[in-house]
Design an enzyme around this catalytic site. Structure first.
Site, PDB file in Angstrom:
ATOM      1  N   GLU A   2       0.872  -1.168   0.000  1.00  0.00           N
ATOM      2  CA  GLU A   2       0.000   0.000   0.000  1.00  0.00           C
ATOM      3  C   GLU A   2       0.914   1.223   0.000  1.00  0.00           C
ATOM      4  OE1 GLU A   2      -2.757   0.315   3.272  1.00  0.00           O
ATOM      5  OE2 GLU A   2      -3.455   2.272   2.551  1.00  0.00           O
ATOM      6  N   LYS A  22       4.597   0.835   9.939  1.00  0.00           N
ATOM      7  CA  LYS A  22       4.707   2.058   9.140  1.00  0.00           C
ATOM      8  C   LYS A  22       4.202   3.271   9.921  1.00  0.00           C
ATOM      9  CE  LYS A  22       3.412   0.058   4.882  1.00  0.00           C
ATOM     10  NZ  LYS A  22       2.557   0.163   3.707  1.00  0.00           N
ATOM     11  N   ARG A  43       5.471 -12.726   9.366  1.00  0.00           N
ATOM     12  CA  ARG A  43       6.182 -11.498   9.009  1.00  0.00           C
ATOM     13  C   ARG A  43       7.513 -11.435   9.757  1.00  0.00           C
ATOM     14  NH1 ARG A  43       3.934  -6.349   9.277  1.00  0.00           N
ATOM     15  NH2 ARG A  43       2.078  -7.185   8.339  1.00  0.00           N
TER      16      ARG A  43
HETATM   17  P1  ATP Z   1      -0.048  -1.606   6.737  1.00  0.00           P
HETATM   18  O1  ATP Z   1      -0.935  -2.575   5.998  1.00  0.00           O
HETATM   19  O2  ATP Z   1      -0.277  -1.533   8.197  1.00  0.00           O
HETATM   20  O3  ATP Z   1       0.060  -0.285   6.090  1.00  0.00           O
HETATM   21  P2  ATP Z   1       2.064  -3.361   5.965  1.00  0.00           P
HETATM   22  O4  ATP Z   1       3.422  -3.379   6.552  1.00  0.00           O
HETATM   23  O5  ATP Z   1       1.234  -4.580   5.988  1.00  0.00           O
HETATM   24  O6  ATP Z   1       1.402  -2.166   6.679  1.00  0.00           O
HETATM   25  P3  ATP Z   1       1.781  -3.286   3.095  1.00  0.00           P
HETATM   26  O7  ATP Z   1       2.134  -2.187   2.201  1.00  0.00           O
HETATM   27  O8  ATP Z   1       0.377  -3.739   3.111  1.00  0.00           O
HETATM   28  O9  ATP Z   1       2.221  -2.820   4.524  1.00  0.00           O
HETATM   29  O10 ATP Z   1       2.746  -4.522   2.834  1.00  0.00           O
HETATM   30  C1  ATP Z   1       3.055  -4.999   1.553  1.00  0.00           C
HETATM   31  C2  ATP Z   1       3.428  -6.448   1.610  1.00  0.00           C
HETATM   32  O11 ATP Z   1       4.542  -6.634   2.447  1.00  0.00           O
HETATM   33  C3  ATP Z   1       2.297  -7.279   2.171  1.00  0.00           C
HETATM   34  O12 ATP Z   1       2.170  -8.443   1.384  1.00  0.00           O
HETATM   35  C4  ATP Z   1       2.746  -7.594   3.561  1.00  0.00           C
HETATM   36  O13 ATP Z   1       2.219  -8.828   3.976  1.00  0.00           O
HETATM   37  C5  ATP Z   1       4.258  -7.611   3.421  1.00  0.00           C
HETATM   38  N1  ATP Z   1       4.903  -7.246   4.682  1.00  0.00           N
HETATM   39  C6  ATP Z   1       4.677  -6.155   5.429  1.00  0.00           C
HETATM   40  N2  ATP Z   1       5.406  -6.167   6.559  1.00  0.00           N
HETATM   41  C7  ATP Z   1       6.132  -7.310   6.524  1.00  0.00           C
HETATM   42  C8  ATP Z   1       7.087  -7.912   7.419  1.00  0.00           C
HETATM   43  N3  ATP Z   1       7.445  -7.343   8.564  1.00  0.00           N
HETATM   44  N4  ATP Z   1       7.624  -9.096   7.048  1.00  0.00           N
HETATM   45  C9  ATP Z   1       7.283  -9.675   5.893  1.00  0.00           C
HETATM   46  N5  ATP Z   1       6.400  -9.166   5.016  1.00  0.00           N
HETATM   47  C10 ATP Z   1       5.826  -8.000   5.326  1.00  0.00           C
END
Ligand code: ATP
Ligand code: MG
Length: 571
Positions: free
Chosen positions: A43, A280, A270
């Protein structure tokens, strides 16, 4: 030694991780005509961090391994938090890590029309309704995992009325929050996500790509699974928290598409790193409150911060490889990331000499006005990196803390009457300590052994070897000594304490007037070096001739592990 095999890593006998095992099973069964198509779906509401890097390496890595494809897709369904700046930074970071996405980047917003049409299909089936209740009431009616929710009084609206209201929502007839479109599933489901989840909300807000074309926006859950479907994704890999969303994604697709093809969702744990915050929202707070110097501050766990700190793409990819993929949540020690970095820089970083806190040494028996060009090797790990010449004259600088007037027993550096070797040069002995009127040491007078550099003299053993820089040709540089941003292993894990209480007050010290050997005048932004005896350093992107700035990337050894050993704590 660091244990590279993290607990919880699931590998079978052929050393496939559990995701690869599933993919190979699908391939054996001839699913998806033998294709493997993945995607990385950020995102665009912040900069990518090391956790995302793990997901990037996994998704692009699987596509490479199985000769498939990987999309970069921006899941941009929430115009409130999303920005073009983030889109650009994400593209740059993925490219920098060394991956190439299939075709143009994709956007969930490209599918807004189709999603809208699909919502109408679901309404027509009597499986979605417009709810006029405010968000707080809807939330209160959801119930708890053990108690069923309360059905909305609008749940049994007629299809025609729902179609008309939804159309009016889209046309801008209602204010933000006045109505939502909800799926009509099961208010008693043990899975809370199935209790009539919201599909569309009203937001009179310009979108970074569609402008003011829309004032209703699909929820992430109503966009994600369908976006995967539209793109023909075969393996939709995501983090564990989406496991409970999976039945909902399947439910939506079952309402709107025929045929057997479905993206197969596979969840993994994760990445969590010790001494690091990864959300984030928290990273944004550090940026907005100016606790750090932007998203790419070298102390941030963002990919842009790691790059500025001096991480290489290879070190991050090796790290991701090493930690593997796990099915259960775990925390990886940040020292493992630092270890991967040292390992890589050890091979590629030329050795140079820089004195951070200079103390002048006059070699009284060395001829005045004489300069020698001494040869030294650039990297003992890689002889193809060759040799270079470093000037030597009567006056040099050594590190202030390499000298002690009253040394303890095991101090093998310089002290009155004692000898040390100067790296790639001569042995010197300290004869006299010069002080100013306040009693501060201003310089040392030493004598050198002219026979100690070549011939049989070069093998003469003394206990200590010091780095040094020739005084007349030294250039002045600024050095940023970066350290971990938090001094607690789990800064975000304390219920009654804000994560900012654990900021390390010594995470940055700026040293001006450091003395560097002249070869560093040509250092290019992001070029890596090993400053001998001090650690790995990288030229800052803002560094330029006349104002050279180096960031400490990582010390030569894990100083945190040693500090912890001293205090008897386990790291
Ligand atoms: P949010 O949804 O709270 O904004 P997010 O960290 O999930 O934060 P995204 O942009 O949705 O952010 O993440 C993009 C991809 O990266 C998703 O597929 C998510 O599952 C993966 N991702 C995010 N954080 C991690 C992490 N700490 N380890 C592994 N994969 C991650
Ligand atoms: Mg997310």
């Amino acid at each position: 030694m660091i244990d590279h095999k993290e607990k919880g890593t699931e590998k079978n006998s052929e050393s496939l991780n559990f995701i690869e095992t599933q993919i190979e099973e699908d391939l054996r069964q001839g699913k998806n005509n033998g294709k493997v198509y993945t995607r990385f779906p950020p995102e665009p509401n912040g900069y990518l961090h090391i956790g995302h890097a793990k997901s990037i390496c996994l998704n692009f890595g699987l596509a490479e391994k199985y000769h498939g494809k990987c999309n970069l897709r921006f899941d941009d369904t929430n115009p409130e938090k999303e920005e073009e700046e983030y889109v650009q930074s994400i593209k740059e970071d993925v490219r920098w890590l060394g991956f190439r996405w299939e075709g143009e980047p994709k956007f969930a917003s490209d599918y807004f029309d189709r999603l809208y049409q699909w919502a109408i299909v679901i309404i027509k089936k009597g499986k979605a309704y417009v709810d006029d209740q405010p968000a707080a009431v809807i939330a209160a009616q959801r119930g708890t995992p053990t108690e069923p929710g309360i059905k909305s009084p609008y749940r049994n609206r007629a299809v025609e009325e729902n179609l008309r209201l939804f159309e009016e929502m889209k046309a801008g007839k209602y204010k933000d929050g006045a109505k939502v479109l909800r799926a009509k599933i099961d208010m008693a489901s043990p899975n809370m996500h199935m209790r009539d989840p919201v599909m569309y909300r009203i937001m009179h807000k310009d979108h970074h790509r569609t402008g003011n074309q829309w004032c209703i926006y699909p929820m992430y859950d109503f966009a994600h699974g369908q976006s995967d479907y539209i793109e023909g994704i075969t393996h939709s890999i995501c983090t564990l928290e989406f496991e409970v969303h999976r039945p909902l994604y399947e439910w939506f697709l079952d309402q709107i598409v025929e045929g057997v093809y479905r993206p197969r969702q596979i969840e993994f744990a994760r990445l969590n790193l010790s001494y690091t915050v990864m959300s984030k929202r928290k990273l944004l707070e550090l940026v907005e409150k100016k606790i750090v110097d932007g998203w790419d501050d070298p102390r941030m766990p963002t990919i842009s911060g790691l790059r500025r700190r001096g991480f290489t793409p290879e070190s991050i990819r090796n790290f991701a490889d090493r930690i593997g993929v796990a099915k259960r949540d775990n925390v990886i020690d940040v020292s493992l990331l630092e270890h991967s970095l040292r390992e890589d820089l050890n091979l590629r970083a030329p050795r140079v000499m820089v004195v951070l806190k200079p103390l002048k040494v006059v070699i009284t028996n060395y001829p005045e006005g004489k300069t020698e060009d001494l040869e030294t090797i650039n990297n003992p790990e890689d002889e193809t990196m060759g040799i270079r010449k470093i000037p030597f004259t009567r006056e040099i600088f050594i590190e202030k803390n390499d000298f002690m007037e009253d040394p303890p027993k095991k101090f093998f550096r310089l002290s009155p009457g004692k000898e040390v070797r100067l790296k790639s040069a001569y042995i010197i002995r300290c004869d006299e300590v010069i002080k100013n009127s306040k009693g501060h040491i201003t310089e040392l007078h030493c004598t050198y052994d002219p026979e100690s550099k070549s011939g049989s003299g070069q093998n003469r053993k003394v206990k200590g070897t010091l780095h040094w820089v020739n005084a007349s040709s030294a250039i002045e540089v600024t050095v940023n000594l970066y350290d971990r941003l938090f001094n607690n292993p789990d800064p975000a894990g304390h219920k009654d304490k804000d994560f900012k209480e654990f900021l390390n007050p010594d995470s940055l010290s700026v040293l001006k007037g450091c003395k560097a050997e002249p070869s560093l005048a040509q250092a290019q932004p992001l070029e890596h070096f090993q400053f001998q005896r001090l650690g790995y350093f990288t030229a800052d992107p803002d560094s330029q001739p006349g104002n050279l700035i180096f960031n400490r990337t990582v010390p030569l050894r894990d100083i945190w592990a040693r500090a912890m050993q001293k205090t008897g704590k386990k790291n």
